[in-house]
Design a protein around this motif. Sequence first.
Motif, PDB file in Angstrom:
ATOM      1  N   CYS A   1      23.650  -7.049  90.006  1.00 28.65           N
ATOM      2  CA  CYS A   1      24.865  -6.535  90.600  1.00 28.65           C
ATOM      3  C   CYS A   1      26.065  -7.414  90.226  1.00 28.65           C
TER       4      CYS A   1
ATOM      5  N   MET B   1      27.308  -6.426  86.895  1.00 30.95           N
ATOM      6  CA  MET B   1      27.947  -5.106  86.949  1.00 30.95           C
ATOM      7  C   MET B   1      29.369  -5.223  87.454  1.00 30.95           C
ATOM      8  N   PHE B   2      29.589  -6.034  88.513  1.00 28.15           N
ATOM      9  CA  PHE B   2      30.935  -6.218  89.034  1.00 28.15           C
ATOM     10  C   PHE B   2      31.826  -6.813  87.956  1.00 28.15           C
TER      11      PHE B   2
ATOM     12  N   SER C   1      31.430  -7.020  84.567  1.00 26.07           N
ATOM     13  CA  SER C   1      31.649  -6.188  83.386  1.00 26.07           C
ATOM     14  C   SER C   1      32.480  -4.962  83.728  1.00 26.07           C
ATOM     15  N   GLY C   2      32.268  -4.384  84.909  1.00 26.79           N
ATOM     16  CA  GLY C   2      33.075  -3.238  85.325  1.00 26.79           C
ATOM     17  C   GLY C   2      34.529  -3.606  85.506  1.00 26.79           C
ATOM     18  N   LEU C   3      34.779  -4.755  86.118  1.00 26.92           N
ATOM     19  CA  LEU C   3      36.154  -5.202  86.316  1.00 26.92           C
ATOM     20  C   LEU C   3      36.809  -5.550  84.991  1.00 26.92           C
TER      21      LEU C   3
ATOM     22  N   GLY D   1      36.119  -4.285  82.120  1.00 26.70           N
ATOM     23  CA  GLY D   1      36.387  -3.005  81.469  1.00 26.70           C
ATOM     24  C   GLY D   1      37.645  -2.337  82.013  1.00 26.70           C
ATOM     25  N   ALA D   2      37.804  -2.352  83.335  1.00 28.51           N
ATOM     26  CA  ALA D   2      38.999  -1.763  83.954  1.00 28.51           C
ATOM     27  C   ALA D   2      40.255  -2.538  83.562  1.00 28.51           C
TER      28      ALA D   2
END
Length: 119
Positions: A1, A4-5, A7-9, A11-12
Amino acid sequence: CKSMFSSGLIGALEDCRNSGAKIVSMSLGNFDGPADAPALAAYFPDKFANDDMLFIAAAGNHGRPGGTDPTTYFYPASFDDVVSVAAIDENDERAAFSAYNDKVDITAPGTRIVSTDNT
């Protein structure tokens, strides 16, 4: 998790950068610091220095009595190259829910905010 936080951030944030944003305001985060999220920790100084981006983030809402110690660092707000914003109430006092620590750069109203939204 944790990854994910991060890499997601990232990416955004890259989407923001690619769209030409110079200022990014974030009301999100977690307690994973530089050791837990090294890619995220490295991202902010690079973009701040090389792309002239300003990052602003909420210091956290973990100041409630019985909750996590409100002086605990919350990320991304506690990274050095991110402006950390804590909440104050209508009396210019720390809002009861707001985090506060030595990484907080500024405060802003966080309670009893009047809105023009009529929905």
